[in-house]
Design a protein around this motif. Sequence first.
Motif, PDB file in Angstrom:
ATOM      1  N   GLU A  71      -8.116 -22.270 -29.744  1.00  0.00           N
ATOM      2  CA  GLU A  71      -8.143 -21.011 -29.011  1.00  0.00           C
ATOM      3  C   GLU A  71      -7.539 -21.209 -27.634  1.00  0.00           C
ATOM      4  OE1 GLU A  71     -12.501 -20.292 -27.192  1.00  0.00           O
ATOM      5  OE2 GLU A  71     -12.501 -20.478 -29.360  1.00  0.00           O
ATOM      6  N   ASN A  72      -7.241 -20.106 -26.975  1.00  0.00           N
ATOM      7  CA  ASN A  72      -6.476 -20.152 -25.734  1.00  0.00           C
ATOM      8  C   ASN A  72      -7.331 -20.068 -24.472  1.00  0.00           C
ATOM      9  OD1 ASN A  72      -4.581 -18.304 -27.799  1.00  0.00           O
ATOM     10  ND2 ASN A  72      -3.584 -20.060 -26.849  1.00  0.00           N
ATOM     11  N   ARG A  73      -8.540 -19.531 -24.604  1.00  0.00           N
ATOM     12  CA  ARG A  73      -9.430 -19.453 -23.444  1.00  0.00           C
ATOM     13  C   ARG A  73     -10.353 -20.668 -23.430  1.00  0.00           C
ATOM     14  NH1 ARG A  73     -13.101 -14.925 -22.532  1.00  0.00           N
ATOM     15  NH2 ARG A  73     -13.118 -15.796 -20.420  1.00  0.00           N
ATOM     16  N   VAL A  74     -10.422 -21.309 -22.276  1.00  0.00           N
ATOM     17  CA  VAL A  74     -11.287 -22.466 -22.118  1.00  0.00           C
ATOM     18  C   VAL A  74     -12.639 -21.946 -21.595  1.00  0.00           C
ATOM     19  CG1 VAL A  74     -11.479 -24.802 -21.181  1.00  0.00           C
ATOM     20  CG2 VAL A  74      -9.227 -23.818 -21.616  1.00  0.00           C
ATOM     21  N   ALA A  75     -13.290 -21.186 -22.456  1.00  0.00           N
ATOM     22  CA  ALA A  75     -14.557 -20.551 -22.103  1.00  0.00           C
ATOM     23  C   ALA A  75     -15.710 -21.406 -22.599  1.00  0.00           C
ATOM     24  CB  ALA A  75     -14.624 -19.153 -22.718  1.00  0.00           C
ATOM     25  N   PRO A  76     -16.829 -21.451 -21.846  1.00  0.00           N
ATOM     26  CA  PRO A  76     -17.159 -20.558 -20.735  1.00  0.00           C
ATOM     27  C   PRO A  76     -16.657 -21.003 -19.368  1.00  0.00           C
ATOM     28  CG  PRO A  76     -19.047 -21.929 -21.228  1.00  0.00           C
ATOM     29  CD  PRO A  76     -17.999 -22.289 -22.241  1.00  0.00           C
ATOM     30  N   ALA A 137       0.542 -32.877 -28.734  1.00  0.00           N
ATOM     31  CA  ALA A 137       0.061 -31.645 -29.368  1.00  0.00           C
ATOM     32  C   ALA A 137      -0.576 -30.725 -28.342  1.00  0.00           C
ATOM     33  CB  ALA A 137      -0.928 -31.987 -30.483  1.00  0.00           C
ATOM     34  N   LEU A 138      -1.359 -31.283 -27.429  1.00  0.00           N
ATOM     35  CA  LEU A 138      -1.990 -30.470 -26.383  1.00  0.00           C
ATOM     36  C   LEU A 138      -0.959 -29.876 -25.444  1.00  0.00           C
ATOM     37  CD1 LEU A 138      -5.093 -32.633 -25.361  1.00  0.00           C
ATOM     38  CD2 LEU A 138      -5.024 -30.663 -26.900  1.00  0.00           C
ATOM     39  N   GLU A 139       0.121 -30.589 -25.224  1.00  0.00           N
ATOM     40  CA  GLU A 139       1.143 -30.118 -24.290  1.00  0.00           C
ATOM     41  C   GLU A 139       1.802 -28.826 -24.771  1.00  0.00           C
ATOM     42  OE1 GLU A 139       3.780 -32.559 -21.247  1.00  0.00           O
ATOM     43  OE2 GLU A 139       4.298 -32.968 -23.338  1.00  0.00           O
ATOM     44  N   LYS A 140       1.733 -28.565 -26.056  1.00  0.00           N
ATOM     45  CA  LYS A 140       2.323 -27.343 -26.608  1.00  0.00           C
ATOM     46  C   LYS A 140       1.403 -26.135 -26.485  1.00  0.00           C
ATOM     47  CE  LYS A 140       4.827 -30.108 -30.040  1.00  0.00           C
ATOM     48  NZ  LYS A 140       4.937 -30.472 -31.480  1.00  0.00           N
ATOM     49  N   ARG A 141       0.158 -26.371 -26.089  1.00  0.00           N
ATOM     50  CA  ARG A 141      -0.815 -25.289 -26.037  1.00  0.00           C
ATOM     51  C   ARG A 141      -0.662 -24.459 -24.766  1.00  0.00           C
ATOM     52  NH1 ARG A 141      -2.623 -23.272 -29.816  1.00  0.00           N
ATOM     53  NH2 ARG A 141      -4.686 -22.828 -28.962  1.00  0.00           N
ATOM     54  N   LEU A 143      -2.900 -21.996 -22.388  1.00  0.00           N
ATOM     55  CA  LEU A 143      -4.315 -21.778 -22.136  1.00  0.00           C
ATOM     56  C   LEU A 143      -4.509 -20.979 -20.852  1.00  0.00           C
ATOM     57  CD1 LEU A 143      -5.068 -25.521 -22.773  1.00  0.00           C
ATOM     58  CD2 LEU A 143      -5.711 -23.707 -24.369  1.00  0.00           C
ATOM     59  N   ASP A 144      -5.745 -20.526 -20.630  1.00  0.00           N
ATOM     60  CA  ASP A 144      -5.967 -19.789 -19.386  1.00  0.00           C
ATOM     61  C   ASP A 144      -6.094 -20.729 -18.190  1.00  0.00           C
ATOM     62  OD1 ASP A 144      -8.446 -20.718 -20.245  1.00  0.00           O
ATOM     63  OD2 ASP A 144      -9.525 -18.842 -19.832  1.00  0.00           O
ATOM     64  N   ILE A 145      -6.575 -21.956 -18.407  1.00  0.00           N
ATOM     65  CA  ILE A 145      -6.683 -22.916 -17.314  1.00  0.00           C
ATOM     66  C   ILE A 145      -6.114 -24.261 -17.755  1.00  0.00           C
ATOM     67  CG2 ILE A 145      -8.722 -21.728 -16.422  1.00  0.00           C
ATOM     68  CD1 ILE A 145     -10.441 -23.996 -17.475  1.00  0.00           C
ATOM     69  N   GLY A 564      -2.269 -21.885 -18.074  1.00  0.00           N
ATOM     70  CA  GLY A 564      -2.842 -23.223 -18.129  1.00  0.00           C
ATOM     71  C   GLY A 564      -2.084 -24.144 -19.063  1.00  0.00           C
ATOM     72  N   ARG A 565      -1.981 -25.402 -18.656  1.00  0.00           N
ATOM     73  CA  ARG A 565      -1.248 -26.404 -19.437  1.00  0.00           C
ATOM     74  C   ARG A 565      -1.967 -27.744 -19.382  1.00  0.00           C
ATOM     75  NH1 ARG A 565       0.634 -22.222 -20.465  1.00  0.00           N
ATOM     76  NH2 ARG A 565       2.835 -21.588 -20.623  1.00  0.00           N
ATOM     77  N   LEU A 566      -1.519 -28.677 -20.199  1.00  0.00           N
ATOM     78  CA  LEU A 566      -2.008 -30.042 -20.148  1.00  0.00           C
ATOM     79  C   LEU A 566      -1.545 -30.701 -18.855  1.00  0.00           C
ATOM     80  CD1 LEU A 566      -3.258 -32.620 -21.522  1.00  0.00           C
ATOM     81  CD2 LEU A 566      -0.925 -33.097 -22.328  1.00  0.00           C
ATOM     82  N   VAL A 567      -2.447 -31.413 -18.211  1.00  0.00           N
ATOM     83  CA  VAL A 567      -2.123 -32.223 -17.041  1.00  0.00           C
ATOM     84  C   VAL A 567      -2.128 -33.684 -17.472  1.00  0.00           C
ATOM     85  CG1 VAL A 567      -2.731 -32.781 -14.667  1.00  0.00           C
ATOM     86  CG2 VAL A 567      -3.348 -30.544 -15.608  1.00  0.00           C
ATOM     87  N   ARG A 568      -1.028 -34.349 -17.311  1.00  0.00           N
ATOM     88  CA  ARG A 568      -0.952 -35.784 -17.616  1.00  0.00           C
ATOM     89  C   ARG A 568      -1.118 -36.587 -16.328  1.00  0.00           C
ATOM     90  NH1 ARG A 568       1.802 -37.235 -22.790  1.00  0.00           N
ATOM     91  NH2 ARG A 568       2.637 -35.339 -23.756  1.00  0.00           N
ATOM     92  N   ARG A 569      -1.896 -37.648 -16.405  1.00  0.00           N
ATOM     93  CA  ARG A 569      -2.110 -38.489 -15.228  1.00  0.00           C
ATOM     94  C   ARG A 569      -0.777 -38.992 -14.684  1.00  0.00           C
ATOM     95  NH1 ARG A 569      -1.435 -42.958 -13.378  1.00  0.00           N
ATOM     96  NH2 ARG A 569      -0.416 -43.603 -15.313  1.00  0.00           N
ATOM     97  N   GLY A 570      -0.629 -38.901 -13.392  1.00  0.00           N
ATOM     98  CA  GLY A 570       0.595 -39.357 -12.760  1.00  0.00           C
ATOM     99  C   GLY A 570       1.703 -38.335 -12.772  1.00  0.00           C
ATOM    100  N   ARG A 571       1.478 -37.215 -13.483  1.00  0.00           N
ATOM    101  CA  ARG A 571       2.512 -36.177 -13.543  1.00  0.00           C
ATOM    102  C   ARG A 571       1.920 -34.820 -13.202  1.00  0.00           C
ATOM    103  NH1 ARG A 571       4.792 -37.693 -19.505  1.00  0.00           N
ATOM    104  NH2 ARG A 571       3.750 -39.709 -19.515  1.00  0.00           N
ATOM    105  N   GLU A 572       0.886 -34.820 -12.348  1.00  0.00           N
ATOM    106  CA  GLU A 572       0.182 -33.579 -12.038  1.00  0.00           C
ATOM    107  C   GLU A 572       1.103 -32.509 -11.458  1.00  0.00           C
ATOM    108  OE1 GLU A 572      -2.746 -36.880 -10.727  1.00  0.00           O
ATOM    109  OE2 GLU A 572      -0.618 -36.669 -11.177  1.00  0.00           O
ATOM    110  N   LEU A 573       2.065 -32.916 -10.662  1.00  0.00           N
ATOM    111  CA  LEU A 573       2.933 -31.941 -10.016  1.00  0.00           C
ATOM    112  C   LEU A 573       3.788 -31.170 -11.011  1.00  0.00           C
ATOM    113  CD1 LEU A 573       4.054 -33.956  -6.877  1.00  0.00           C
ATOM    114  CD2 LEU A 573       2.381 -32.126  -6.996  1.00  0.00           C
ATOM    115  N   MET A 574       3.864 -31.637 -12.257  1.00  0.00           N
ATOM    116  CA  MET A 574       4.618 -30.929 -13.292  1.00  0.00           C
ATOM    117  C   MET A 574       3.768 -29.879 -14.000  1.00  0.00           C
ATOM    118  SD  MET A 574       6.532 -34.221 -14.986  1.00  0.00           S
ATOM    119  CE  MET A 574       7.268 -33.241 -16.287  1.00  0.00           C
TER     120      MET A 574
END
Length: 576
Positions: A71-76, A137-141, A143-145, A564-574
């Motif tokens: 799903e796309n919402r990282v609720a709650p 796989a997560l990088e393709k998602r 999301l809201d956050i 919202g997207r995946l944050v990879r360590r060391g590449r947060e600015l992307m």
Amino acid sequence: MEYDLVIRGGLVCDGTGAPAFHADVAVKDGRIAKVGDVTGRGAEEIEATGRIVTPGFVDIHTHYDGQVTWENRVAPSSAHGVTTVLMGNCGVGFAPCRPHEREMLVKLMEGVEDIPEVVMTEGLPWNWETFPEYLDALEKRELDIDIATQLPHSALRIFVMGERAARQEAPTAEDLDKMRALVAEAIKAGAFGVTTSRNVMHRTKAGELAPSLYSDVDELCALADGLNQADAGVFQMIPAPSGHSEEEFAVLRQIAEHGRRPVSFTLLDVAGQPGKGWRGMLEALEQARADGLEMRGQVAPRPVGMFYGLDLSLHPFSSHPSYKAIAHLPLAERVAKMRDPEFRAQLLSEQPEDTNPTTLALIDAFRATHEWDGPRPDYEPVRDNRIEQRAERAGQSWPEYAYDLLLRNEGRQMFYLPAANYTAGNLDAVREMLGHPDTLLGLADGGAHYGLICDGSFPTYFLQRWARDACDDQRITIEDAVAELTSRPAAAVRMTDRGRIAVGMKADLNVIDLDALDLHLPFVAYNLPAGGKRMQQDADGYVATVVSGVVIQRNGQPTGALPGRLVRRGRELMAA
């Protein structure tokens, strides 16, 4: 327009703990472009006069590993001002994993994190095998956050050792070498750390211990070696809550000394824990800091407890034979059956039957629960109102008394057990732990315990209870409270681009009406894959939540935006 978004006239709590100040905040291309008197216009503007403006909250202890794949919402969490979550805690998750080992991880997550097997079977796409493939796989998602993740030890152990991982076997030297290499690989691919558990409550639904529970300290140190090899990442662990506090901390310290990487662990006020308990661990943390080690305890801002009810995962009769025979029925049919005097007599004559000792212990603990029957949640109930005491005053056994209460509200009545962090019947220990320089706010567990726990609302509770409503000698200033929710957790896991309101930082923001901030009662929603249920909890007071400069929520309602997207360590600015 000069800016994409301008938030005007708010009281800015910038996340550093510095005194709040009135200012406008302008956003351009997902970044904070100006803080101060903004004369240029924004394509979108938010009036924040009389409101506080904060960085988006960073939650470093969640279990959305599966949910974010279906799903796309990282609720709650996203409904409570959180704009970044860190997953993969407590050593459980879904990667790495070979196809023939998927069932093992599903059953483990079902038991440890109370996510129904059918939900995972229906929802997980399993379009990965290695941990780097999971990140891909997560990088393709969308999301809201934002999400970030860690490498879970139990999944890693199964990937390396197969069936031997769950058979109490020690790893070989070759196994440990593989674990080191895979930890380093995961960190280099973008994981923020590695996680494990020593909590004997972490079992499959059938009662089998999580694979990480069979690990000796040398295996844990091998995981730390992998972090050291990658020269990055945090080691997260939940110690044994019933273990001797000094002995458990000694294990944590050995890991920190061996790997020379930051260590983060669950810190609780647990009744009857051998040793000095949480106070001893705070003393040991101070000594570790003096010795140059980076170690922090994660502290929950309220009692760590759980809920019971006929529409939830557990209640006093959930493991009784007669109840198991009707457990598959819709709630209304179960309630009707339980109102039958003959069925009542039969059920009360039985004893719970389960292969999982944790389940039996939790069922028995119902006697210490409190009935929630008011309009708002009560996380600090009066000890004299526990079910067993009410039953005694009514001249009944507690199971008899509980039986009738469970049928209230057409079977939707909820019962709350404040367990850890409430051993004295108050939150004085919590306040002392929260104010310590070597602790972090954590343990919200969003994305897990769907039918037992609803703690994704921690940020709202924390602001409401400790920054706004606490008495003077316990109050945490709003500036410090915001720092606890933003810059401190971000810095602890080395997320460098968020958690502060400053030019160039990622534009994750909240506009909050602090006076209106309020939590609603949790409720059950059947909105998971395969019709699975989960507890949710709404809040008032969030005027707007912004991720990468995009408004994802207004006045408690999602806008439908998915920045919202995946944050990879060391590449947060992307990530923006």
